[in-house]
Design a protein around this motif. Sequence first.
Motif, PDB file in Angstrom:
ATOM      1  N   GLY A 110      -2.473  -7.342 -54.529  1.00  0.00           N
ATOM      2  CA  GLY A 110      -3.391  -8.181 -53.776  1.00  0.00           C
ATOM      3  C   GLY A 110      -4.110  -9.171 -54.661  1.00  0.00           C
ATOM      4  N   ILE A 111      -4.671 -10.179 -54.014  1.00  0.00           N
ATOM      5  CA  ILE A 111      -5.427 -11.196 -54.731  1.00  0.00           C
ATOM      6  C   ILE A 111      -6.506 -11.729 -53.786  1.00  0.00           C
ATOM      7  N   THR A 112      -7.707 -11.873 -54.302  1.00  0.00           N
ATOM      8  CA  THR A 112      -8.788 -12.492 -53.527  1.00  0.00           C
ATOM      9  C   THR A 112      -8.887 -13.945 -53.966  1.00  0.00           C
ATOM     10  N   PRO A 114      -5.665  -8.240 -40.977  1.00  0.00           N
ATOM     11  CA  PRO A 114      -6.080  -7.367 -42.081  1.00  0.00           C
ATOM     12  C   PRO A 114      -4.974  -7.222 -43.122  1.00  0.00           C
ATOM     13  N   THR A 115      -5.369  -6.913 -44.341  1.00  0.00           N
ATOM     14  CA  THR A 115      -4.418  -6.647 -45.414  1.00  0.00           C
ATOM     15  C   THR A 115      -4.552  -5.186 -45.829  1.00  0.00           C
ATOM     16  N   TYR A 116      -3.706  -4.798 -46.739  1.00  0.00           N
ATOM     17  CA  TYR A 116      -3.801  -3.418 -47.246  1.00  0.00           C
ATOM     18  C   TYR A 116      -5.139  -3.177 -47.919  1.00  0.00           C
ATOM     19  N   VAL A 160      -5.518 -11.724 -49.932  1.00  0.00           N
ATOM     20  CA  VAL A 160      -4.085 -11.889 -49.741  1.00  0.00           C
ATOM     21  C   VAL A 160      -3.378 -10.657 -50.291  1.00  0.00           C
ATOM     22  N   ALA A 161      -2.486 -10.071 -49.514  1.00  0.00           N
ATOM     23  CA  ALA A 161      -1.666  -8.951 -49.982  1.00  0.00           C
ATOM     24  C   ALA A 161      -0.212  -9.379 -50.010  1.00  0.00           C
ATOM     25  N   LEU A 162       0.449  -9.148 -51.151  1.00  0.00           N
ATOM     26  CA  LEU A 162       1.863  -9.450 -51.300  1.00  0.00           C
ATOM     27  C   LEU A 162       2.629  -8.153 -51.072  1.00  0.00           C
ATOM     28  N   SER A 163       3.501  -8.124 -50.093  1.00  0.00           N
ATOM     29  CA  SER A 163       4.192  -6.895 -49.710  1.00  0.00           C
ATOM     30  C   SER A 163       5.114  -6.406 -50.813  1.00  0.00           C
ATOM     31  N   ASN A 194       6.737 -11.460 -47.801  1.00  0.00           N
ATOM     32  CA  ASN A 194       5.780 -11.295 -46.712  1.00  0.00           C
ATOM     33  C   ASN A 194       4.366 -11.295 -47.277  1.00  0.00           C
ATOM     34  N   LEU A 195       3.541 -12.215 -46.769  1.00  0.00           N
ATOM     35  CA  LEU A 195       2.176 -12.366 -47.235  1.00  0.00           C
ATOM     36  C   LEU A 195       1.222 -12.079 -46.089  1.00  0.00           C
TER      37      LEU A 195
END
Length: 246
Positions: free
Chosen positions: A119-121, A158-160, A182-185, A222-223
Amino acid sequence: MNTSDRPQEPQRSAGRHLALRGPTAAAAAVVLAALASACASHAPPPPAAAPATAHPAAAAAAKPDSSGPAPANSTAPAIVTAPAGPAPGTGVPRCDQRQLTAGTSAYQAQNRADTGQRGITITLTNTGSTSCSLHGYPGLGLEGTAHHVLPSHTHWGPTYFAHDPGPRLIVLSPGQTASANVALSPAGQHPLLAAYLQVTPPNDYRHATIMLSYGTGITSGNLHVTAMALHTTTYRGYPLTCGCEP
């Protein structure tokens, strides 16, 4: 009485006409001309020509189209510019990429395996001289090491690592920052090796590029992203700095 003593009748030959000569002929000509003129003046006018009627297909083609330009999705698309008007319900103009600086405030990881969630904020800071507004979700994209675009798909919500606050109107004063998670799958069987993240402000058409931390961009494409907010709080995952933890 013998027939020879009877007065002889003038013989009439077929095809012969009475010929008038002298003053009598001239008078007859004048009378005939007057009769012809009178008949012409009392003759009914010729009917007016019916107006030409266009074929329905031709009329439809000539009618201007008021439905607007053909579509997002025709020929080469027209180049569009960012919305210039104020956001709905406020007199504050929308923020666009030219007055924003994109950055990163934190990285997150689900676990230490290469297939785990990353993830990234991301942050958008108003570096202009006037206030501007944001409303909604940022646009995202992935680039490789040579800045070539990679296939990706963005999911809003929502993200993880974070809950989704939902779209809210945010007014940023000069120097103020908004953020989103942002969560990168996980990479799966066909991983993409992304080195950069494209970030487009809500309702804009220009993007900034953020360099991803080492190991963060291993993904399936998938983002997942939350809506922009003044404060984005992650509730799980541990901090990730360089992605090179043992």
